[in-house]
Design an enzyme around this catalytic site. Structure first.
Site, PDB file in Angstrom:
ATOM      1  CG  HIS A   1       2.102 -19.133 -14.591  1.00  0.00           C
ATOM      2  ND1 HIS A   1       3.153 -18.685 -13.866  1.00  0.00           N
ATOM      3  CD2 HIS A   1       0.832 -19.455 -13.793  1.00  0.00           C
ATOM      4  CE1 HIS A   1       2.718 -18.696 -12.605  1.00  0.00           C
ATOM      5  NE2 HIS A   1       1.453 -18.990 -12.438  1.00  0.00           N
TER       6      HIS A   1
ATOM      7  CG  ASP B   1      -6.993 -20.645 -12.885  1.00  0.00           C
ATOM      8  OD1 ASP B   1      -7.593 -21.167 -11.863  1.00  0.00           O
ATOM      9  OD2 ASP B   1      -6.242 -19.546 -13.036  1.00  0.00           O
TER      10      ASP B   1
HETATM   11  N1  ACO Z   1      -3.703 -16.689 -24.909  1.00  0.00           N
HETATM   12  C1  ACO Z   1      -3.167 -16.178 -25.969  1.00  0.00           C
HETATM   13  N2  ACO Z   1      -2.038 -15.346 -25.899  1.00  0.00           N
HETATM   14  C2  ACO Z   1      -1.413 -15.323 -24.795  1.00  0.00           C
HETATM   15  C3  ACO Z   1      -1.890 -15.865 -23.452  1.00  0.00           C
HETATM   16  C4  ACO Z   1      -3.125 -16.607 -23.494  1.00  0.00           C
HETATM   17  N3  ACO Z   1      -3.675 -17.230 -22.669  1.00  0.00           N
HETATM   18  N4  ACO Z   1      -1.226 -15.640 -22.676  1.00  0.00           N
HETATM   19  C5  ACO Z   1      -0.017 -15.071 -23.051  1.00  0.00           C
HETATM   20  N5  ACO Z   1      -0.331 -14.770 -24.403  1.00  0.00           N
HETATM   21  C6  ACO Z   1       0.796 -13.918 -25.149  1.00  0.00           C
HETATM   22  C7  ACO Z   1       0.717 -12.563 -25.111  1.00  0.00           C
HETATM   23  O1  ACO Z   1      -0.304 -12.000 -25.954  1.00  0.00           O
HETATM   24  C8  ACO Z   1       2.056 -11.999 -25.417  1.00  0.00           C
HETATM   25  O2  ACO Z   1       2.245 -12.368 -26.948  1.00  0.00           O
HETATM   26  P1  ACO Z   1       3.105 -11.302 -27.545  1.00  0.00           P
HETATM   27  O3  ACO Z   1       4.626 -11.609 -27.058  1.00  0.00           O
HETATM   28  O4  ACO Z   1       3.091 -11.678 -28.964  1.00  0.00           O
HETATM   29  O5  ACO Z   1       2.763  -9.825 -27.291  1.00  0.00           O
HETATM   30  C9  ACO Z   1       2.958 -13.514 -24.766  1.00  0.00           C
HETATM   31  O6  ACO Z   1       1.940 -14.447 -24.966  1.00  0.00           O
HETATM   32  C10 ACO Z   1       3.551 -13.186 -23.511  1.00  0.00           C
HETATM   33  O7  ACO Z   1       2.401 -13.059 -22.547  1.00  0.00           O
HETATM   34  P2  ACO Z   1       2.521 -11.760 -21.499  1.00  0.00           P
HETATM   35  O8  ACO Z   1       1.098 -11.283 -21.274  1.00  0.00           O
HETATM   36  O9  ACO Z   1       3.605 -11.001 -21.578  1.00  0.00           O
HETATM   37  O10 ACO Z   1       2.450 -12.795 -20.291  1.00  0.00           O
HETATM   38  P3  ACO Z   1       2.270 -12.349 -18.625  1.00  0.00           P
HETATM   39  O11 ACO Z   1       3.466 -12.914 -18.047  1.00  0.00           O
HETATM   40  O12 ACO Z   1       2.322 -10.794 -18.731  1.00  0.00           O
HETATM   41  O13 ACO Z   1       0.894 -12.797 -18.640  1.00  0.00           O
HETATM   42  C11 ACO Z   1      -0.897 -14.109 -17.725  1.00  0.00           C
HETATM   43  C12 ACO Z   1       0.833 -14.112 -17.789  1.00  0.00           C
HETATM   44  C13 ACO Z   1      -1.688 -13.117 -17.120  1.00  0.00           C
HETATM   45  C14 ACO Z   1      -1.234 -15.281 -16.762  1.00  0.00           C
HETATM   46  C15 ACO Z   1      -1.215 -14.502 -19.240  1.00  0.00           C
HETATM   47  O14 ACO Z   1      -0.569 -15.648 -19.901  1.00  0.00           O
HETATM   48  C16 ACO Z   1      -2.908 -14.579 -19.339  1.00  0.00           C
HETATM   49  O15 ACO Z   1      -3.523 -13.507 -19.586  1.00  0.00           O
HETATM   50  N6  ACO Z   1      -3.329 -15.887 -19.494  1.00  0.00           N
HETATM   51  C17 ACO Z   1      -4.766 -16.189 -19.402  1.00  0.00           C
HETATM   52  C18 ACO Z   1      -5.331 -15.770 -18.265  1.00  0.00           C
HETATM   53  C19 ACO Z   1      -5.048 -16.967 -17.208  1.00  0.00           C
HETATM   54  O16 ACO Z   1      -5.234 -18.178 -17.379  1.00  0.00           O
HETATM   55  N7  ACO Z   1      -4.689 -16.479 -15.787  1.00  0.00           N
HETATM   56  C20 ACO Z   1      -4.382 -17.402 -14.652  1.00  0.00           C
HETATM   57  C21 ACO Z   1      -3.035 -17.457 -14.607  1.00  0.00           C
HETATM   58  S1  ACO Z   1      -2.675 -18.615 -13.249  1.00  0.00           S
HETATM   59  C22 ACO Z   1      -3.240 -17.685 -11.738  1.00  0.00           C
HETATM   60  O17 ACO Z   1      -3.304 -16.651 -11.527  1.00  0.00           O
HETATM   61  C23 ACO Z   1      -3.575 -19.138 -10.964  1.00  0.00           C
END
Ligand code: ACO
Length: 428
Positions: free
Chosen positions: A306, A363
């Site tokens: 998140h 989620d």
């Molecule tokens: N699975 C694996 N790796 C992940 C995940 C995940 N679900 N989420 C983040 N990471 C990793 C990223 O690849 C990144 O790794 P790195 O630093 O080695 O490049 C690190 O964790 C930081 O993640 P960001 O992408 O910078 O996080 P951001 O804040 O941009 O994205 C998001 C947040 C979109 C929710 C992301 O965690 C994600 O895609 N999660 C899966 C989708 C999801 O569950 N969305 C629902 C969000 S809640 C809502 O909207 C109600």
């Protein structure tokens, strides 16, 4: 306590005011930065940008805290209904009995959609994604109930809120009926909010659907937990559109579009799809976790991570418990719940997820709860939209009532070609 921030640029020192919120969140006020220094800030994805001051919802992502109008989500869960929570989120305090009854009556009276509007449903192909129908039909409300878009006092605001919160439920159920080729079911005035929605979803002309109290309570909880979440992608979209003085319905229709994406509201579908894929392929959970860590073809652990929570999302904790209770009460089991639990355990004990502070978000378990209620997967994101409506309305209201509110208009740093000469077509 606010102070002064000093910024040194090109050998000159500038003083910037700071602003501290009621929960101690600190910010640097850069509203005059460009005028005084010629610089703007650069913040891709807005991770460090406070786009507004808001009194609706507070999140502490490090501590895993979520409060609506100051009330912790754990206190509201199980005590307040979705309707009561909606009023709280929109109007800033828990409703009195009189407020609650008036709002409930308004919701009941507003449940029908215009007969002409019904015809629109026949024009969509049966394969139309329900989110496409939902956003189009909410926008269409501006045409069919133009009076409700004239909002100039608390009374008209309350009426418009009731129209939207009530009709979004009718539209959602009608879009589901259209997608399965069944006739639209009229709402019933005698039913409460969640029960009325389930009736419109699952009754058929020859048989009434009577939801059990457990199922209605689970739906109430699901909607309540989604009621607001401060400046997420869809809410910021609603504020952005509302800042141009677009009407409430148009602004919320834009919110539906923003919510549609798999990184936002669409994640509840993606999470269940992921669990189903694991179940069908039979791969061990440890192997799936390795795929995520190796970033195989962009595989993510959906329902994890998140932008704001770097700790447990409190909603996921409540949902995890509720899924267990509901399945027990309904004497049902769901193999996807076992896979989800195993995945959660594996991730929470794995350095990849621990180092990145990736925890289950709302989620991760919400799809399993919706499955227990009987909601089909194509409707999951629509359910999120119904739940989020109070938050969108409250944020639109905050913009609309702020006399100092300006149109949202971020800047950019241009990095494209410079001063390119136009070439005649035959020379290109
Ligand atoms: N699975 C694996 N790796 C992940 C995940 C995940 N679900 N989420 C983040 N990471 C990793 C990223 O690849 C990144 O790794 P790195 O630093 O080695 O490049 C690190 O964790 C930081 O993640 P960001 O992408 O910078 O996080 P951001 O804040 O941009 O994205 C998001 C947040 C979109 C929710 C992301 O965690 C994600 O895609 N999660 C899966 C989708 C999801 O569950 N969305 C629902 C969000 S809640 C809502 O909207 C109600």
């Amino acid at each position: 306590m606010s102070g002064i921030a000093r910024l040194e640029l090109d050998g000159k020192v500038y003083e910037l005011d700071t602003f501290v919120g009621t929960e101690g969140e600190r910010s640097i006020d850069i509203s005059k930065l460009r005028d005084t220094t010629g610089y703007i800030t650069l913040d891709d994805g807005y991770g460090n940008t406070g786009s507004c001051r808001s009194a609706i919802t507070y999140i502490d992502g490090d501590a895993g805290i979520l409060r609506y109008r100051g009330i912790p989500i754990e206190e509201l869960a199980g005590r307040s209904s979705f309707v009561e929570t909606a009023w709280l989120v929109i109007f800033g305090k828990l409703p009195t009995v009189e407020d609650r009854d008036r709002f409930a009556s308004l919701l009941g009276e507003s449940a029908m959609i215009d007969e002409v509007m019904r015809k629109h449903f026949n024009a969509f192909p049966q394969t139309a994604p329900p989110m496409a129908i939902l956003s189009a039909m909410i926008n269409t409300l501006s045409a069919h109930d133009a009076g409700a878009t004239q909002i100039d006092d608390d009374e008209s605001m309350e009426r418009a809120a009731a129209v939207l919160i009530s009709k979004v439920r009718t539209i959602a159920a009608a879009s589901y009926k259209a997608s399965i080729g069944e006739p639209l079911v009229y709402p019933r005035y005698d039913l409460k909010y969640a029960e009325n929605f389930l009736h419109m979803m699952f009754s058929v002309p020859y048989r009434n659907y009577e939801p059990s109290p457990e199922v209605a309570a689970a739906l109430n909880l699901f909607l309540m937990l989604h009621a607001d979440h401060e400046q997420n992608c869809s809410t910021s979209t609603v504020r952005m559109v509302g800042s141009s003085k677009a009407n409430l319905f148009a602004s919320c229709a834009a919110g539906v579009c923003a919510l549609w994406g798999p990184l936002h509201g669409g994640a509840n579908v993606a999470a269940v799809q992921m669990l189903q894929d694991i179940q069908e392929s039979g791969i061990p959970v440890s192997e799936f976790v390795n795929k995520v860590k190796n970033r195989d073809a962009g595989v993510k652990l959906m329902g994890f991570g998140h932008r704001v929570y770097k700790n447990f999302d409190p909603r996921s904790r409540i949902l995890k418990k509720s899924v267990d209770d509901v399945l027990n009460q309904l004497e049902k089991s769901d193999p996807l719940l076992d896979i989800a639990r195993e995945l959660e355990d594996a991730a929470l004990n794995d350095d990849y997820f621990v180092e990145r502070k990736l925890y289950p978000n709302v989620d991760f378990y919400s799809g399993i709860l919706l499955r227990a209620i009987g909601i089909p997967m194509e409707m999951f994101t629509v359910m999120f939209a119904i739940g989020r409506m109070p938050g969108w309305i409250a944020n639109w209201k905050e913009i609309n009532e702020n006399p100092k509110s300006r149109i949202y208009r971020p800047r950019q740093i241009y990095v494209g070609p410079t001063d390119v000469e136009w070439e005649p077509r035959e020379e290109r």
